[in-house]
Design a protein around this motif. Structure first.
Motif, short mmCIF file in Angstrom:
data_model
loop_
_atom_site.label_atom_id
_atom_site.label_comp_id
_atom_site.label_asym_id
_atom_site.label_seq_id
_atom_site.Cartn_x
_atom_site.Cartn_y
_atom_site.Cartn_z
N TRP A 383 -17.59 7.56 4.07
CA TRP A 383 -17.05 7.89 2.75
C TRP A 383 -15.52 7.85 2.75
CZ3 TRP A 383 -13.74 11.64 0.88
CH2 TRP A 383 -13.59 11.65 -0.52
N LEU A 384 -14.87 8.51 3.68
CA LEU A 384 -13.41 8.62 3.64
C LEU A 384 -12.73 7.29 3.89
CD1 LEU A 384 -10.86 10.30 3.36
CD2 LEU A 384 -11.07 10.93 5.77
N TRP A 385 -13.20 6.52 4.85
CA TRP A 385 -12.49 5.30 5.23
C TRP A 385 -13.02 4.04 4.52
CZ3 TRP A 385 -12.39 9.27 8.82
CH2 TRP A 385 -11.14 9.54 9.41
N TYR A 386 -14.24 4.08 3.96
CA TYR A 386 -14.81 2.84 3.45
C TYR A 386 -15.30 2.88 2.01
CZ TYR A 386 -14.51 1.44 8.30
OH TYR A 386 -14.04 1.14 9.55
N SER A 387 -15.49 4.05 1.42
CA SER A 387 -15.92 4.08 0.01
C SER A 387 -14.71 3.90 -0.90
CB SER A 387 -16.62 5.40 -0.32
OG SER A 387 -15.67 6.46 -0.44
N ASP A 388 -14.95 3.39 -2.11
CA ASP A 388 -13.85 3.23 -3.07
C ASP A 388 -13.22 4.59 -3.38
OD1 ASP A 388 -14.38 0.54 -3.14
OD2 ASP A 388 -15.43 0.58 -5.06
N ALA A 389 -14.07 5.60 -3.55
CA ALA A 389 -13.55 6.92 -3.91
C ALA A 389 -12.76 7.53 -2.75
CB ALA A 389 -14.70 7.85 -4.29
N GLY A 390 -13.25 7.37 -1.53
CA GLY A 390 -12.55 7.91 -0.38
C GLY A 390 -11.23 7.21 -0.15
N GLN A 391 -11.20 5.90 -0.33
CA GLN A 391 -9.96 5.16 -0.14
C GLN A 391 -8.94 5.51 -1.22
OE1 GLN A 391 -11.32 1.06 0.02
NE2 GLN A 391 -11.57 1.13 2.24
N GLU A 392 -9.41 5.70 -2.45
CA GLU A 392 -8.50 6.13 -3.51
C GLU A 392 -7.93 7.50 -3.19
OE1 GLU A 392 -9.03 6.20 -8.22
OE2 GLU A 392 -9.87 8.01 -7.27
N HIS A 429 7.19 14.50 -2.44
CA HIS A 429 6.89 13.20 -1.83
C HIS A 429 5.42 13.13 -1.47
CE1 HIS A 429 6.96 9.87 1.09
NE2 HIS A 429 8.06 9.49 0.47
N LEU A 430 4.77 12.02 -1.82
CA LEU A 430 3.33 11.88 -1.65
C LEU A 430 2.89 12.09 -0.20
CD1 LEU A 430 0.72 11.15 -3.25
CD2 LEU A 430 1.09 8.77 -2.55
N GLN A 431 3.66 11.54 0.73
CA GLN A 431 3.30 11.68 2.15
C GLN A 431 3.79 13.00 2.73
OE1 GLN A 431 5.31 7.94 3.20
NE2 GLN A 431 3.37 7.14 3.96
N LYS A 432 5.08 13.29 2.57
CA LYS A 432 5.68 14.44 3.24
C LYS A 432 5.16 15.78 2.72
CE LYS A 432 10.00 11.90 3.99
NZ LYS A 432 11.45 11.84 3.69
N ASP A 433 4.93 15.85 1.42
CA ASP A 433 4.57 17.14 0.82
C ASP A 433 3.09 17.31 0.56
OD1 ASP A 433 7.28 18.15 0.61
OD2 ASP A 433 7.58 16.66 -0.97
N PHE A 434 2.34 16.20 0.52
CA PHE A 434 0.91 16.30 0.20
C PHE A 434 0.00 15.73 1.28
CE2 PHE A 434 3.08 16.19 -3.95
CZ PHE A 434 2.56 17.34 -4.53
N GLY A 435 0.51 14.83 2.12
CA GLY A 435 -0.30 14.27 3.19
C GLY A 435 -1.12 13.06 2.82
N PHE A 436 -0.90 12.50 1.62
CA PHE A 436 -1.64 11.30 1.21
C PHE A 436 -0.85 10.04 1.61
CE2 PHE A 436 -3.01 14.65 -1.78
CZ PHE A 436 -4.36 14.66 -1.44
N ALA A 437 -1.49 8.87 1.44
CA ALA A 437 -0.90 7.61 1.89
C ALA A 437 -0.50 7.72 3.36
CB ALA A 437 0.30 7.22 1.03
N ASN A 438 -1.35 8.38 4.11
CA ASN A 438 -1.13 8.67 5.53
C ASN A 438 -1.80 7.58 6.35
OD1 ASN A 438 -1.47 9.74 8.19
ND2 ASN A 438 -1.24 11.82 7.39
N GLY A 439 -1.05 6.96 7.25
CA GLY A 439 -1.58 5.84 8.02
C GLY A 439 -2.78 6.16 8.88
N LEU A 449 -5.54 -1.74 -4.46
CA LEU A 449 -5.32 -0.48 -3.75
C LEU A 449 -4.30 -0.66 -2.63
CD1 LEU A 449 -6.36 2.52 -3.48
CD2 LEU A 449 -7.84 1.63 -1.66
N VAL A 450 -4.49 -1.70 -1.82
CA VAL A 450 -3.59 -1.95 -0.70
C VAL A 450 -2.16 -2.17 -1.18
CG1 VAL A 450 -3.07 -3.55 1.19
CG2 VAL A 450 -5.45 -2.88 0.72
N GLN A 451 -2.02 -2.85 -2.32
CA GLN A 451 -0.71 -3.21 -2.83
C GLN A 451 -0.18 -2.22 -3.86
OE1 GLN A 451 -1.03 -7.31 -4.17
NE2 GLN A 451 -2.21 -7.89 -2.37
N ALA A 452 -0.80 -1.05 -3.91
CA ALA A 452 -0.48 -0.08 -4.96
C ALA A 452 1.00 0.28 -4.99
CB ALA A 452 -1.33 1.18 -4.78
#
Length: 546
Positions: A383-392, A429-439, A449-452
């Protein structure tokens, strides 16, 4: 740098154009194994499009690549929202980015590795297969409906087969891209093109014509002066040309073998006719003073200075170099100058997008198989790495807090949230303060999505490249442990000699009449034995899997 490392292996490993289903190719499926004792917390009706939520609270340890640009915080919204949605608590084992590979090896070797081991590139997997420390994940794809769905819909089976080991199984769950993502190309002073009434070059022959016109108008310049020559001479330029000539890679992405589809066998890249023609092209540019011979030795800073001071008009790079290096450099010296990354020029291989559709991925500790929560864990990963919802979720976060959607479904960052300057000056900041868009959690997916977070300019570049058919992957040749150990002894002397001769031929220090002698020198460094090993491995795998 990381994507380049992935492409290095993805092209080298190559892929089998399979027509059978994923489950049929992957060895034992999950359905054929007794998992009755391993379903605690698993959903009985988990499927594509289903929001995964464990039927009881569960937790999984994960090796966490702690990036200095957004250091780990325990109070990130990512963690709490993930638990709220999935009933899963992740327990990160944080390792600094600089020590990630080494610490991962130590943990796996000591039997202390977390259950989930992301940010892993295929070359790293080989060291752990024979020890049994990591799971043959291809045996359990039936537990991962979103992964299987994307493999089927995006026709990714050939790429997935690049990951197979000598036993026919693969041990890495890779990031999947619907479309290849090619980063690097030539960066050109478009104001000079406008001045000389020149079109943006579409082919490498057009590049030659453009450089000739620039040289005629500015005889005191060498129009093309490149960077990325350290540690590999002209690392990027040679790779771009090699891909355009139908080879697997050169320069900083040097691949020892390339697939000859007509002969149905691998050839040694540095000894092919395509490689010779590529070097002849570069030699012509150097001889006519269209390509700076210092491109093969100079520092990046010197190449940038030449572009900034109008001593050159062409350099190679990616979107980051364009925005962070070239444009600021020129703004300080020549504010009227305009510079643009052009689509990769087309060569003898035709219009192709040479990038891989796989990215770094996840190993799973073999200890996980004995866990009562094993099935729930595989569903969660799916779900987290491969579903559309998880990737979003992993990339954008929570709608209404970190992003909003318009009526068409287009995502936009919340006004008070920044990411790579899209909302410059925003307090969060999306990464620093929330932890999203985390590699660690966010990679792969559909192009939108990739090019968002790409600029409009880079999205346009990607649209042009995505319109080109992807490069067909060659077949796999998984080596045994003994074979891998043997070829590793041959590779460095062979590569070093190719690099040395490449410079000599391009710079005119060696005549192309000596090409056959050069190939003979490669033979003296075990080129034929190398090819025999690779082609025998290819034949063996083909015979065992047909």
């Amino acid at each position: 740098m990381f994507r380049r490392s992935w492409r290095h292996l993805a092209m080298a490993a190559a892929a089998l154009l399979a027509v059978s289903s994923v489950a049929a190719c992957s060895g034992d499926s999950a359905d054929s194994q007794d998992l009755s004792e391993n379903r605690a917390g698993a959903m009985a009706d988990y499927a594509v499009g289903t929001q995964f939520k464990a039927t009881e609270p569960v937790s999984f340890s994960v090796l966490y690549n702690n990036h200095p640009n957004y250091p780990l915080k325990n109070d990130w919204l990512f963690w709490s929202e993930l638990t709220s949605r999935t009933n899963v608590t992740l327990e990160p084992v944080a390792v600094p980015l600089s020590d990630y590979n080494q610490k991962r090896s130590l943990l796996i070797g000591a039997g202390d590795a977390p259950l989930l081991i992301p940010k892993t590139y295929p070359p790293d997997v080989h060291a752990y297969v024979s020890s049994g420390a990591i799971l043959p994940v291809s045996d359990y794809l039936d537990l991962m409906p979103n992964l299987k769905d994307k493999i089927e819909k995006w026709n990714l089976q050939p790429e997935l087969d690049t990951l197979r080991q000598a036993d026919g199984k693969f041990y890495l769950l890779p990031g999947l891209h619907e479309k290849p993502w090619h980063e690097y190309s030539l960066v050109v002073r478009t104001d000079i093109l406008d001045e000389l009434n020149l079109a943006v070059p579409k082919t490498w022959d057009d590049v030659y014509t453009m450089l000739k016109a620039m040289k005629a108008a500015y005889p005191d310049t060498i129009p093309f002066s490149d960077r990325y020559s350290q540690p590999n001479p002209a690392g990027n330029l040679l790779n771009l040309l090699a891909l355009s000539y139908g080879l697997q890679g050169a320069g900083w992405n040097f691949q020892h073998v390339s697939w000859n589809a007509n002969a149905q066998r691998f050839e040694y890249t540095g000894a092919t006719e395509q490689y010779r023609q590529m070097l002849q092209y570069l030699n012509r540019l150097v001889a006519e003073k269209l390509l700076d011979p210092e491109s093969f030795t100079q520092t990046d800073d010197l190449a940038r200075q030449k572009l900034a001071n109008s001593r050159s008009f062409v350099i190679s790079g990616n979107a980051q170099a364009l925005v962070n290096d070239y444009r600021p450099d020129l703004a300080a010296t020549n504010p009227k100058a305009k510079v643009t990354k052009i689509p990769l020029p087309v060569g003898p291989a035709g219009e192709i997008n040479p990038a891989s559709r796989l990215e770094n991925g996840m190993m799973i500790s073999s200890k996980a198989r004995d866990s009562k929560n094993f099935v729930a864990m595989m569903q969660f990963v799916d779900w987290l790495w491969y579903s559309d919802a998880g990737q979003e979720f992993a990339r954008w976060g929570v709608e209404g807090q970190t992003f909003v959607k318009d009526g068409s479904g287009k995502h936009t960052l919340a006004p008070d949230v920044d990411m790579i300057g899209l909302n410059a000056g925003a307090p969060k900041h999306l990464q620093k303060d929330f932890g999203f868009a985390n590699g660690v959690f966010s990679y792969g997916g559909k192009p939108e999505l990739v090019q968002a977070f790409f600029s409009a300019e880079e999205q346009e570049f990607q649209q042009v490249m995505n319109a080109r058919p992807p490069k067909s992957p060659p077949p796999p040749y998984p080596l045994s442990d003994e074979e891998r150990e043997q070829v590793s002894l041959w590779e460095t002397p062979l590569k070093d000699h190719v690099y040395q001769a490449t410079l000599q031929f391009v710079l005119g220090q060696r005549d192309f009449a000596q090409w056959d002698a050069y190939v003979g020198e490669l033979k003296g460094k075990n080129m034929d034995s190398y090819l025999s090993t690779v082609n025998e491995a290819y034949q063996r795998y083909r015979d065992q899997n047909n």
